[in-house]
Design a protein around this motif. Structure first.
Motif, mmCIF file in Angstrom:
data_model
loop_
_atom_site.group_PDB
_atom_site.id
_atom_site.type_symbol
_atom_site.label_atom_id
_atom_site.label_comp_id
_atom_site.label_asym_id
_atom_site.label_seq_id
_atom_site.Cartn_x
_atom_site.Cartn_y
_atom_site.Cartn_z
ATOM 1 N N ASN A 15 0.945 -1.195 0.443
ATOM 2 C CA ASN A 15 0.216 -0.270 0.120
ATOM 3 C C ASN A 15 0.395 1.285 0.057
ATOM 4 O OD1 ASN A 15 -3.027 -0.874 0.503
ATOM 5 N ND2 ASN A 15 -1.766 -2.588 1.815
ATOM 6 N N GLN A 16 2.126 1.507 -0.487
ATOM 7 C CA GLN A 16 3.196 2.339 0.327
ATOM 8 C C GLN A 16 1.907 3.540 -1.457
ATOM 9 O OE1 GLN A 16 6.762 -0.043 -1.659
ATOM 10 N NE2 GLN A 16 6.354 0.556 -3.351
ATOM 11 N N THR A 17 2.041 3.310 -2.074
ATOM 12 C CA THR A 17 1.064 4.304 -3.331
ATOM 13 C C THR A 17 0.232 5.288 -3.100
ATOM 14 O OG1 THR A 17 0.010 2.613 -4.374
ATOM 15 C CG2 THR A 17 1.731 2.724 -4.955
ATOM 16 N N SER A 18 -0.504 4.368 -1.393
ATOM 17 C CA SER A 18 -1.105 5.610 -0.494
ATOM 18 C C SER A 18 -0.788 6.368 0.245
ATOM 19 C CB SER A 18 -2.621 4.166 0.126
ATOM 20 O OG SER A 18 -1.683 4.178 1.321
ATOM 21 N N LYS A 20 1.390 10.103 -0.150
ATOM 22 C CA LYS A 20 1.953 10.463 -0.502
ATOM 23 C C LYS A 20 3.486 10.688 -0.460
ATOM 24 C CE LYS A 20 0.177 14.686 2.195
ATOM 25 N NZ LYS A 20 -0.644 15.699 2.488
ATOM 26 N N SER A 22 7.933 8.787 1.049
ATOM 27 C CA SER A 22 8.537 8.469 0.733
ATOM 28 C C SER A 22 8.217 6.570 1.205
ATOM 29 C CB SER A 22 9.645 8.770 0.564
ATOM 30 O OG SER A 22 10.666 7.341 0.957
ATOM 31 N N SER A 23 7.443 5.796 0.591
ATOM 32 C CA SER A 23 6.956 4.842 1.414
ATOM 33 C C SER A 23 8.328 4.271 2.534
ATOM 34 C CB SER A 23 6.272 3.805 0.241
ATOM 35 O OG SER A 23 8.153 3.267 -0.653
#
Length: 335
Positions: A15-18, A20, A22-23
């Motif tokens: 879910n790193q794209t959720s 905003k 840096s993951s």
């Protein structure tokens, strides 16, 4: 991969794209909190077997007696967060002032500050009642490359990039949000791994539980008194059930799952309220709104409040949307 088999680490990556920002930064932060939580959980579960029960003999900045586990939990979280290359400052309910943390390159390159209540409800430890940890994460507002200042911590709750809590109970759960819903992870103590157990947690819009320390009823302002009487009336789906543990994490967690409202109002004894805006109210308000609930300090949204001091207190009401809106009707009669 089924929900039951997804670990916290896998969930963060998936879910790193959720998030905003840096993951990798978020992953380090949540992993640090996860590690500290496991250490504190281990100590909590030893309570009664070793000498970690009772008062530590000190008081914190709020003038409250510190419990031995308060001190231990505070040390573990600060130590674990400091050892990561991501946090530039920490503010704890147990510390008088914020802590500045330099990056390994000695140039203050880290971007996040963490505010934490290391052991919420710690007075319940001696009687084997659930306690918890509450955390709140912000991006610094002062320039990267300089030491953090008070300004980095005195941000309104709507600026939070992540928040959550750990509840140490019959099972240990880590619940958090990055602004894209709320998810809960349960610790498997046999292997020390958190697994996704409560995906997409939400408050029911209506509830039948009200949580307030009714022993303070005589000191409450009239709007709160009237709402409590409303909850107790025999009409329609009322009376509601009164459930109050005295540990914010535990009361909030139950109400989010079953539907209810939590109230810690100001009173003639505590005119400013008792709960801390930065360590308790803001993170719980962020979670509540992400879980389809509401959180107010009276007529105002908690997340819009501009903090003025590190240990600021404020009235706090949060929970199922329709219950909070009904309470607000009673409060507005007396504003």
């Amino acid at each position: 991969m089924t929900t039951k088999n997804r670990t916290l680490g896998e969930f963060i990556i998936e879910n790193q794209t959720s998030f905003k920002y840096s993951s990798g930064e978020l992953s380090k932060l949540i992993n640090a909190i996860r590690l500290a939580a496991k250490v504190v959980n281990h100590e909590v579960n030893k309570a009664g077997l070793v000498d970690i029960l009772g008062a530590a003999g000190e008081t914190n900045i709020q003038g409250e007696d510190q419990q031995k586990l308060d001190v231990l939990a505070n040390e573990k979280f600060i130590q674990t967060l400091t050892n990561r290359e991501i946090v530039c400052g920490i503010a704890s309910e147990e510390e008088d002032d914020f802590i500045t943390i330099n990056s390994n390159d000695n140039n203050h390159q880290n971007k996040y500050v963490v505010l934490i209540d290391p052991l919420d409800g710690s007075s319940n430890i001696d009687v084997n009642v659930s306690v918890g940890t509450i955390f709140s994460i912000y991006r610094r507002v002062t320039p990267v490359g300089t030491p953090v200042t008070l300004e980095d911590f005195l941000q309104p709750g709507k600026n939070q990039v992540a928040a959550g809590y750990v509840v140490y109970g019959t099972s240990t759960m880590l619940v958090y949000t990055t602004g894209d819903g709320v998810n809960g992870f349960t610790l498997n103590p046999a292997i020390g791994t958190f697994y996704l157990s409560h995906p997409n947690m939400k408050f029911p819009e209506d509830g039948k539980i009200y949580s307030v320390n009714e022993g303070n009823y005589i000191h409450f302002h009239q709007g709160v008194k009237d709402y409590i009487k409303y909850c107790q009336e025999e009409e329609g789906d009322r009376p509601y059930t009164s459930r109050y543990i005295g540990s914010l994490v535990s009361d909030f967690h139950r109400n989010m799952i079953k539907g209810g409202i939590y109230m810690y109002p100001k009173s003639s004894v505590t005119e400013e309220g008792k709960l801390r805006l930065l360590y308790e109210c803001n993170p719980m308000a962020f979670l509540a709104e992400q879980a389809n609930g509401l959180a107010i300090g009276g007529k105002n949204r908690i997340l819009d409040v501009q903090p003025t001091e590190l240990h600021q207190r404020i009235p706090f009401f949060c929970g199922s949307k329709n219950m909070v809106l009904k309470l607000q009707e009673f409060l507005e009669k007396y504003h």
